[in-house]
Structures are given as structure tokens and as C-alpha cells.
Design an enzyme around this catalytic site. Structure first.
Site, PDB file in Angstrom:
ATOM      1  N   LYS A 283      -7.039  21.841  27.970  1.00 34.43           N
ATOM      2  CA  LYS A 283      -6.858  21.891  26.530  1.00 34.43           C
ATOM      3  C   LYS A 283      -5.493  22.426  26.101  1.00 34.43           C
ATOM      4  CE  LYS A 283      -9.605  20.049  24.684  1.00 34.43           C
ATOM      5  NZ  LYS A 283     -10.949  19.877  24.183  1.00 34.43           N
TER       6      LYS A 283
ATOM      7  N   SER B 254     -17.982  22.440  34.113  1.00 33.36           N
ATOM      8  CA  SER B 254     -17.711  21.022  33.827  1.00 33.36           C
ATOM      9  C   SER B 254     -16.973  20.363  34.994  1.00 33.36           C
ATOM     10  CB  SER B 254     -16.929  20.860  32.524  1.00 33.36           C
ATOM     11  OG  SER B 254     -15.625  21.384  32.628  1.00 33.36           O
TER      12      SER B 254
HETATM   13  N1  PMP Z   1     -14.541  20.788  30.239  1.00 32.62           N
HETATM   14  C1  PMP Z   1     -14.206  21.890  29.573  1.00 32.62           C
HETATM   15  C2  PMP Z   1     -14.508  23.235  30.181  1.00 32.62           C
HETATM   16  C3  PMP Z   1     -13.601  21.782  28.319  1.00 32.62           C
HETATM   17  O1  PMP Z   1     -13.277  22.894  27.635  1.00 32.62           O
HETATM   18  C4  PMP Z   1     -13.358  20.493  27.782  1.00 32.62           C
HETATM   19  C5  PMP Z   1     -12.734  20.345  26.430  1.00 32.62           C
HETATM   20  N2  PMP Z   1     -13.627  20.704  25.383  1.00 32.62           N
HETATM   21  C6  PMP Z   1     -13.734  19.355  28.506  1.00 32.62           C
HETATM   22  C7  PMP Z   1     -14.314  19.556  29.749  1.00 32.62           C
HETATM   23  C8  PMP Z   1     -13.585  17.948  27.978  1.00 32.62           C
HETATM   24  O2  PMP Z   1     -12.295  17.535  27.639  1.00 32.62           O
HETATM   25  P1  PMP Z   1     -12.054  16.543  26.423  1.00 32.62           P
HETATM   26  O3  PMP Z   1     -12.174  17.360  25.152  1.00 32.62           O
HETATM   27  O4  PMP Z   1     -10.648  16.062  26.620  1.00 32.62           O
HETATM   28  O5  PMP Z   1     -13.055  15.468  26.443  1.00 32.62           O
END
Ligand code: PMP
Length: 361
Positions: free
Chosen positions: A55, A297
Site C-alpha cells: 500500500k 493475506s
Molecule cells: N493484503 C493486505 C494485508 C492489504 O492490506 C491489502 C490492501 N488492502 C491487500 C492484501 C490487497 O491489495 P489491493 O488493495 O491492491 O487489492
């Protein structure tokens, strides 16, 4: 005989004018132990960014594009609803560029995230978890309207997917130039990563299969139920398929407008749901058997990557996005069962030689 250290480094060959200039150019790293032998699996380690998540890219894009357009005035307060990493990235960028930052966040996200943002100088306004992501968002909007602040709008702004098109995707293209890239695996939060990367892969590496994932108990895309939105593209209501899930940063309780492009333009080939426990299991395996430390994630993405790997033809190359560092999850289920005090095994080790015993009491 003289011995010489075989590993040396040479520096980056440049000096940096600001921490924000160190965002991006994260490495793709091969897995050597946990991937099936008939394929090569790489992870793109976004925790190499200065505030340790993907991010940071979004944060610098939103702030600099708003500066360029004149939407953000010097010293103006920035406000955003975020589950954490966007807030931490924005806090880093705002501190470096001299903007006050206010973040709205549901009280269900990890304590580390709040403390990190406050440590970086931001104000964190908690919202009730019962009001979900939509509640966080409405609070940010209220504060922006009431105070004339700049609302970052990570879920709607074009500056989100564009930065991934211009940086994340370019890095992948450059790093896999001359090599195979059969599968790219990612989840979504705002959908910025998948949308931006897929725009480029679709054009320049059309044979790469794009695999998108979402939590097994919150299959917003899998449900086929469309998202209702207001005139400003923000969600009108929570999505009916959403349930609380442990994969922080993934799948808010609405389908973001940024992600909608990936849905409408079929920017992914497969949608593979993954359950929370598998995400945690693979994050732990990645740490303990590869030495690569990512959050829940990242573990979820890897879990999906491993499912893809099992079925992939021999020689396939698979890339999994790792959005952030595992250090952001010390107070979450990722670390459940990780001992604070000496374990039985460690005590036995301690007692196996004569000196320096800890009193187990
Ligand atoms: N994993 C984590 C820990 C995140 O903070 C984010 C962003 N919210 C994502 C995955 C997904 O990324 P994106 O917002 O680009 O879809």
C-alpha cells in the site's frame, strides 16, 4: 591461506532524497523448499517497501497525483478509511511530505496497525466493527465534508490501479523478461494490485493465467451478486455475501469500484476461494521453511498458489503476491500458539548443559 567472505554488496549506486523514493522495485524470490518440484514458485515480497506493504505504492500515488492536479493543498489534512496498511503507507508519505493525516478504522483490526499509524504521527479515529467497512468509509467522508479535508478514496480513485500498472506490473514484466510466467496469483482489498497488474499482463503476456482469490466465507465475486453504488461510486450498502473473515486487508464488505474493472473486463481467468486456516498455515510454513515473513493475506495467496502448482504442467512458473510483513500480526490468530515463555522442549535444552538455567517458575 586467506579466507574471503563470498557475499559482498556494492550499495545501490545512488543517494535518496526522500523515503518515498524507495517505494517499489520489490524482489521476486524463488521458493526452494515448500513448492512442488515440478514447478518454480516465486513470491513478490512487498514487505521490502519502506512502510512494509504494497500500500506504500498506493499512498504515494494518491498524494502525488492529488498534488499534481491541485486537489491537495500544502499542509491540508488527508483523511482515509483503511484497514491498516493504506493508513500506515499514507502516514509514512504524509510524514515525509508534511501533511497531517486522520485515519478511520474499525476497532476489529490489529492493535499494531493503530499504534504504527499513531507512531508515524497520524490520528486514528476508531469506528464500531458492527458498522463494518461501510461505516469506516462513511465516517471518513463525514470528517472530510465537515472540515474541508482531502479524502483519499482508495476504493474509487483511478490513481490506485494506475500505480500498479506503472510500477508493480512493470517490475514483473522486467523481472520475468525472457522467462516463463504461467500464473500470477493475488487476492484483492481495493483491487488495485490485481487490476493494475492484469491490465499489463493481458496486453503484454496474454498467456499468463491470472488467478484471483477471496475468502471462502466471503465470496463476494463468487456469489455473482452485483454491488450497489452511489453516484460517487462508493458502496451504497454492505454486500450480502460478506462475513467477517481473518484475512485482514482482503475483501471488504463491498465490491470496490477499483476492482469492478477487473470483473467487467474479465481481467482474471480463475477465482479460487481460500479459507482462513489455510492462509495461516501457509504463512507459517513460508516463515519456517523459507525464511520469508508475510501476513495472513500473503499466506492466503500462497495457499492458492500451491493449489495452482499441484495441478500445473511441469516447468510452470507461478508468481504469488505477498502484500505485507508478518510483523503486523503479532496480536492476531497468525501468532496464536507461539509461546512467550520457555517451552518444554526449550527447557529440556536449557537443562542439558550445566550453566545459566532459567528458573521455570
Ligand atoms: N493484503 C493486505 C494485508 C492489504 O492490506 C491489502 C490492501 N488492502 C491487500 C492484501 C490487497 O491489495 P489491493 O488493495 O491492491 O487489492
Amino acid at each position: 591461506m586467506t579466507t574471503r567472505a563470498s557475499r559482498t554488496t556494492t550499495g545501490r549506486g545512488r543517494l535518496y532524497d526522500s523515503v518515498v523514493d524507495t517505494i517499489g522495485d520489490t524482489p521476486c524470490i524463488r521458493l526452494n523448499h515448500i513448492a512442488p518440484a515440478h514447478v518454480r514458485v516465486y513470491v513478490k515480497a512487498e514487505f521490502f517497501n519502506p512502510a512494509a506493504s504494497v500500500k506504500d505504492r498506493l499512498a504515494i500515488s494518491i498524494i502525488e497525483e492529488a498534488e499534481r492536479r491541485g486537489d491537495l493543498k500544502p499542509g491540508q489534512t488527508v483523511v482515509e478509511a483503511t484497514s491498516g496498511n493504506t493508513g500506515i503507507g499514507l502516514a509514512m508519505v504524509c510524514a515525509a511530505k508534511g501533511y497531517p493525516l486522520v485515519v478511520t478504522m474499525a476497532d476489529s483490526f490489529s492493535i499494531e496497525r493503530r499504534k504504527l499509524m499513531r507512531f508515524l504521527g497520524a490520528k486514528v479515529v476508531l469506528t464500531p466493527r458492527a458498522a463494518k467497512g461501510v461505516g469506516m468509509y462513511q465516517k471518513a467522508k463525514e470528517l472530510a465534508d465537515a472540515n474541508g479535508w482531502f479524502l483519499a478514496r482508495q476504493f474509487e480513485t483511478a490513481d490506485n490501479a494506475t500505480i500498479h500498472e506503472n510500477t508493480t506490473a512493470r517490475e514483473i514484466m522486467a523481472d520475468f523478461a525472457g522467462d516463463r510466467l504461467d500464473y500470477m496469483v493475488s487476492g484483492y482489498g481495493t483491487g488495485g494490485t490485481i487490476t493494475g497488474v492484469a491490465r499489463v499482463l493481458r496486453k503484454e503476456r496474454p498467456t499468463t493465467r491470472i488467478v484471483l482469490s477471496e475468502p471462502a466465507n466471503a465470496q463476494l465475486l463468487g456469489s455473482g451478486v452485483v454491488q450497489t453504488r452511489g453516484a460517487d461510486h462508493s458502496p451504497a450498502a454492505s454486500h450480502s455475501a460478506w462475513q467477517p473473515h481473518p484475512i485482514q486487508g482482503w475483501t471488504p464488505d463491498f465490491i470496490p469500484y477499483v476492482l469492478q474493472e477487473a470483473v467487467d473486463h474479465r481481467l482474471y481467468d480463475e477465482l479460487v476461494p481460500i479459507a482462513g486456516p489455510a492462509a495461516i498455515e501457509w504463512s507459517r510454513k513460508l516463515a519456517q521453511r523459507e525464511g520469508i515473513f508475510t501476513g495472513i493475506s500473503g499466506g492466503a495467496t500462497l495457499a492458492v498458489g500451491m493449489k495452482v502448482a499441484e495441478k500445473a504442467p511441469a516447468g510452470s512458473v507461478i508468481l504469488c503476491m505477498l502484500p505485507d510483513t508478518g510483523e503486523r500480526y503479532l496480536s492476531t490468530p497468525l501468532f496464536e500458539g507461539v509461546a512467550t515463555d520457555i517451552t518444554e522442549e526449550e527447557l529440556a535444552l536449557s537443562l542439558s548443559t550445566p550453566g545459566f538455567h532459567m528458573d521455570p517458575a
